[in-house]
Scaffold this motif. Structure first.
Motif, PDB file in Angstrom:
ATOM      1  N   GLY A 130       3.025   7.571  -5.979  1.00 19.09           N
ATOM      2  CA  GLY A 130       3.967   7.190  -4.933  1.00 19.09           C
ATOM      3  C   GLY A 130       3.541   7.736  -3.582  1.00 19.09           C
ATOM      4  N   ALA A 131       3.065   8.986  -3.582  1.00 17.71           N
ATOM      5  CA  ALA A 131       2.590   9.582  -2.330  1.00 17.71           C
ATOM      6  C   ALA A 131       1.382   8.818  -1.813  1.00 17.71           C
ATOM      7  N   ILE A 132       0.502   8.437  -2.723  1.00 18.34           N
ATOM      8  CA  ILE A 132      -0.678   7.667  -2.325  1.00 18.34           C
ATOM      9  C   ILE A 132      -0.255   6.344  -1.710  1.00 18.34           C
ATOM     10  N   TYR A 191       7.069  -1.375   4.338  1.00 17.40           N
ATOM     11  CA  TYR A 191       8.330  -0.920   3.767  1.00 17.40           C
ATOM     12  C   TYR A 191       9.510  -1.710   4.326  1.00 17.40           C
ATOM     13  N   ARG A 231       7.413  14.571   4.776  1.00 21.34           N
ATOM     14  CA  ARG A 231       7.642  13.357   5.563  1.00 21.34           C
ATOM     15  C   ARG A 231       8.466  13.667   6.794  1.00 21.34           C
ATOM     16  N   VAL A 252       4.504  10.324  -9.368  1.00 21.33           N
ATOM     17  CA  VAL A 252       4.854  11.063  -8.158  1.00 21.33           C
ATOM     18  C   VAL A 252       3.696  11.013  -7.173  1.00 21.33           C
ATOM     19  N   GLY A 272      -3.912   7.923  12.113  1.00 20.88           N
ATOM     20  CA  GLY A 272      -3.706   7.329  10.811  1.00 20.88           C
ATOM     21  C   GLY A 272      -4.727   7.849   9.807  1.00 20.88           C
ATOM     22  N   TYR A 273      -4.506   7.499   8.543  1.00 22.15           N
ATOM     23  CA  TYR A 273      -5.433   7.927   7.509  1.00 22.15           C
ATOM     24  C   TYR A 273      -6.727   7.159   7.631  1.00 22.15           C
ATOM     25  N   MET A 276      -9.071   8.598  -0.316  1.00 28.06           N
ATOM     26  CA  MET A 276      -8.257   8.702   0.877  1.00 28.06           C
ATOM     27  C   MET A 276      -7.415   9.978   0.854  1.00 28.06           C
ATOM     28  N   ILE A 277      -6.839  10.271  -0.314  1.00 22.34           N
ATOM     29  CA  ILE A 277      -5.991  11.459  -0.424  1.00 22.34           C
ATOM     30  C   ILE A 277      -6.836  12.718  -0.251  1.00 22.34           C
ATOM     31  N   TYR A 315       2.511   5.629  -0.292  1.00 24.05           N
ATOM     32  CA  TYR A 315       3.137   5.850   1.014  1.00 24.05           C
ATOM     33  C   TYR A 315       2.066   6.063   2.075  1.00 24.05           C
ATOM     34  N   ASN A 316       1.039   6.815   1.735  1.00 21.60           N
ATOM     35  CA  ASN A 316      -0.014   7.060   2.705  1.00 21.60           C
ATOM     36  C   ASN A 316      -0.866   5.825   2.975  1.00 21.60           C
ATOM     37  N   LEU A 317      -0.904   4.928   1.995  1.00 21.38           N
ATOM     38  CA  LEU A 317      -1.636   3.690   2.222  1.00 21.38           C
ATOM     39  C   LEU A 317      -0.855   2.735   3.106  1.00 21.38           C
ATOM     40  N   ILE A 376       6.852  16.586  -0.859  1.00 25.87           N
ATOM     41  CA  ILE A 376       6.502  15.347  -0.161  1.00 25.87           C
ATOM     42  C   ILE A 376       7.637  14.940   0.750  1.00 25.87           C
ATOM     43  N   PHE A 398       4.030   2.500   7.936  1.00 29.70           N
ATOM     44  CA  PHE A 398       3.817   1.736   9.161  1.00 29.70           C
ATOM     45  C   PHE A 398       3.047   2.530  10.208  1.00 29.70           C
ATOM     46  N   GLU A 399       3.367   3.817  10.336  1.00 32.07           N
ATOM     47  CA  GLU A 399       2.870   4.552  11.489  1.00 32.07           C
ATOM     48  C   GLU A 399       1.426   5.019  11.318  1.00 32.07           C
ATOM     49  N   PHE A 400       1.119   5.572  10.127  1.00 28.57           N
ATOM     50  CA  PHE A 400      -0.250   6.080  10.001  1.00 28.57           C
ATOM     51  C   PHE A 400      -0.867   5.764   8.644  1.00 28.57           C
ATOM     52  N   ARG A 406       5.720   7.747  19.347  1.00 34.68           N
ATOM     53  CA  ARG A 406       5.191   6.486  18.856  1.00 34.68           C
ATOM     54  C   ARG A 406       6.265   5.614  18.229  1.00 34.68           C
ATOM     55  N   ILE A 445      -3.988  12.905  11.669  1.00 37.44           N
ATOM     56  CA  ILE A 445      -3.459  11.829  10.833  1.00 37.44           C
ATOM     57  C   ILE A 445      -2.346  11.108  11.562  1.00 37.44           C
ATOM     58  N   ALA A 505      -3.126   4.049   5.782  1.00 32.06           N
ATOM     59  CA  ALA A 505      -4.537   3.695   5.864  1.00 32.06           C
ATOM     60  C   ALA A 505      -4.726   2.200   6.082  1.00 32.06           C
ATOM     61  N   GLN A 514       9.291   5.780  -7.890  1.00 30.53           N
ATOM     62  CA  GLN A 514       8.401   6.535  -7.017  1.00 30.53           C
ATOM     63  C   GLN A 514       7.771   5.681  -5.922  1.00 30.53           C
TER      64      GLN A 514
END
Lengths: 272, 302
Positions: free
Chosen positions: A94-96, A123, B241, A91, B49-50, B33-34, A98-100, B237, A103-105, B253, B45, A107, A208
């Motif tokens: 999966g969040a990590i 994605y 989103r 879980v 972005g991150y 990063m998290i 997604y954050n990596l 989560i 598209f929009e933000f 954006r 963010i 890392a 996930q």
């Protein structure tokens, strides 16, 4: 197990397993005619095969390197860092992810933009996911495997190394001629266990990381996620059961064949 | 190419450390990063972005969680309860099974062992298992559905069995028997203390399985007081989103985002989680992928 007969029935919750009408091979026909049977089978087996090879190579080399390296604390720190993701649930992984990758933000895209490259819509690009999945699989499991191999290497008789040293064997020669052959039995057992599960996708990981992103299914759908969607999203009990049974039979056939092969090549390593 | 032993060792250390360090860095960066992200302002963010450098420190994310702690406390309670009881029960049952399976005076023990092992090779699959638990055991919406299915893992039984038979001589059990100990007494007073190291390892794995389990909650539990931690995360989560996309829409954006935000809002208004659930990447890129409403045709089954 008796529930296998669901695969041959048109299941309805009200009638239960025994009461539902028989439909013969209708459920299987449905599955195979969906055109997805070959795709999900291929994805499942290919992914597991690649994970198996990549992870094993990494685990073995890390274990050997960590065992031979000089120093103590930094080595232990590295080992802990590699082991860390094993304790994280899919879980959170999966969040990590997604954050990596979003598209929009995400890392990665932030980084790409900051060095002047155009962002990639991960994605939306199925072709990239095999690499991402291999990375996450390694990320999560290599630490554990490394520890298993380290334990196996630590069990090797140190007198062998000393004898080799006196005979003038170099470090590389010692690794190739003592360490590697000594961990072979462990490796074969681990590989056999992996092979026995080669037709079972890692549901947690695929679910996930991919979720229900239909765009990526061509490259990322495995038997388990397919069967899960058939059950929960579509309520197709019969087809989901047929898929499950197909998977079990496949697994069973593969493990039997591997075992026979292993028995012929190296009898003492066979599973049963 | 023959190197001097000292040189070889030097080279090996450099290459080895580099090789492992690169992988370790790849393992660590997502975590960093998290962690950094959790201290970064949400608007930042969304805008930038991150990144690994948070700029201004912000406790908003933590405040958000702890302002309304009822849910997360309940989730922790469920998880801790299930993990603690499941680990103890699972260890006890696994150890007992393993012990019985290796007793030499247990006729047909290999048959039984193979029976256990067979379940790992061949199983009914997801559906019969689901039907069994929901319809015949009636465990839907109960904590037992989180506790019982992961209780036994055949691999752990096999490991414990070989550990017991390789470290504990049969004579110990026999002599205890001569001294008048019953089977349970032998197991509890002699075998269990002797296999403590193995129990600790296996216990760790079982506890980890329970702690990280969301799958059984997703299948069997719909009521919020029964959500374990990981499933609570999943729900959060998903809702998060929606909010992130909301922030995006405000910035203009992403053109798609507006539509989704609308969908997410409607979902929240209706009090259904389904809409929030559907805010997944596929909604970002509308296409013929939403099969929830239509009956499967082979073409759409994928």
């Amino acid at each position: 197990m008796a529930g296998i007969i669901v695969a041959f029935k048109s299941y309805s919750y009200r009638d239960g397993i025994v009461g539902s009408p028989w439909v013969g091979l209708e459920n299987f026909r449905f599955f195979f005619e969906s055109g997805k049977a070959w795709l999900v089978t291929k994805n499942t087996v290919m992914y597991n095969f690649i994970f198996m090879i990549v992870n094993n190579v990494l685990e073995l080399t890390f274990a050997i390197v960590l065992f031979e390296l000089a120093g103590k604390y930094f080595k232990r720190f590295l080992q802990s860092v590699i082991f860390l993701p094993y304790f994280i649930s899919w879980v959170v992984a999966g969040a990590i992810a997604y954050n990596l990758f979003n598209f929009e933000f995400g890392a990665v895209n932030t980084l790409l933009e900051s060095i002047g490259l155009s962002p990639v819509n991960f994605y939306n690009t199925p072709g990239l996911w095999p690499y991402i999945l291999v990375y996450f699989s390694a990320w999560k499991t290599v630490g554990y495997g490394t520890v298993v191999y380290l334990a196996s290497i630590a069990g090797i008789d140190t007198e062998m190394y000393e004898a080799a040293k006196i005979d003038g064997a170099s470090l590389m020669q010692r690794i190739i001629h003592i360490t590697v052959p000594s961990v072979m039995p462990t490796m074969i057992i681990l590989l056999l266990l992996k092979v026995s599960q080669i037709a079972r996708g890692d549901f947690g990981m695929f679910y996930q990381l991919i979720g229900s992103n239909g765009l990526l299914y061509d490259k990322t759908d495995v038997i388990d996620t397919f069967s899960f969607r058939a059950l929960l999203d579509l309520q197709e009990f019969g087809m989901a059961a047929a898929v499950g049974l197909y998977q079990s039979v496949l697994c069973f056939a593969i493990i039997m064949m591997t075992n026979v092969t292993v028995k012929k090549v190296r009898n003492e390593s066979a599973l049963f | 190419m023959a190197l001097k032993p000292a040189t070889e060792k030097y080279v090996f250390n450099i290459v080895g450390y580099a090789w492992v360090s690169i992988f370790a860095a790849l393992c660590l960066i997502p975590f960093l990063m998290i962690v950094v992200g959790s201290f970064t302002e949400e608007s930042r963010i969304v805008k930038n972005g991150y990144s690994l450098f948070p700029g201004a420190l912000s406790w908003d994310a933590y405040r958000f969680i702890f302002d309304n702690p009822a849910q997360i406390v309940s989730a922790y309670r469920v998880t801790i309860l299930v993990t603690a009881s499941g680990t103890l029960l699972g260890l006890f049952v696994s150890a007992m099974t393993a012990y019985v399976l290796q007793r030499k005076d247990f006729a047909h023990r290999n048959v039984f062992a193979f029976y256990f092992f067979f379940t790992t090779l061949f199983s009914g699959g997801l559906v019969p298992w689901y039907i069994l638990i929901v319809k015949y055991l009636g465990l839907k919406e109960s904590m037992l559905a989180l506790l019982l299915p992961p209780l036994l893992n055949v691999f752990y039984i096999i490991i414990l069995r070989s550990f017991i038979s390789s470290t504990i001589p049969d004579a110990i059990g026999e002599s205890a028997k001569m001294d008048g100990a019953g089977d349970f007494r032998i197991f509890l007073a002699i075998i269990l203390p002797l296999v403590k190291p193995a129990l600790a390892t296996i216990g760790l794995f079982i506890a980890l399985n329970y702690w990280n389990d969301w799958y059984h909650a997703m299948l069997f539990v719909n009521k919020e007081p029964l959500f374990p931690l990981q499933y609570f995360f999943i729900q959060n989560i998903k809702q998060h989103r929606v909010r992130e996309l909301l922030g995006l829409a405000e910035l203009g954006r992403d053109r798609y985002a507006e539509g989704i935000v609308q969908a997410g809002y409607d979902g929240h208004r209706n009090g259904t989680d389904r809409a929030a659930l559907s805010v997944r990447p596929e909604v970002l890129h509308p296409g013929p992928h939403d099969r929830r409403r239509q009956r499967v045709t082979p073409a759409a089954a994928g």
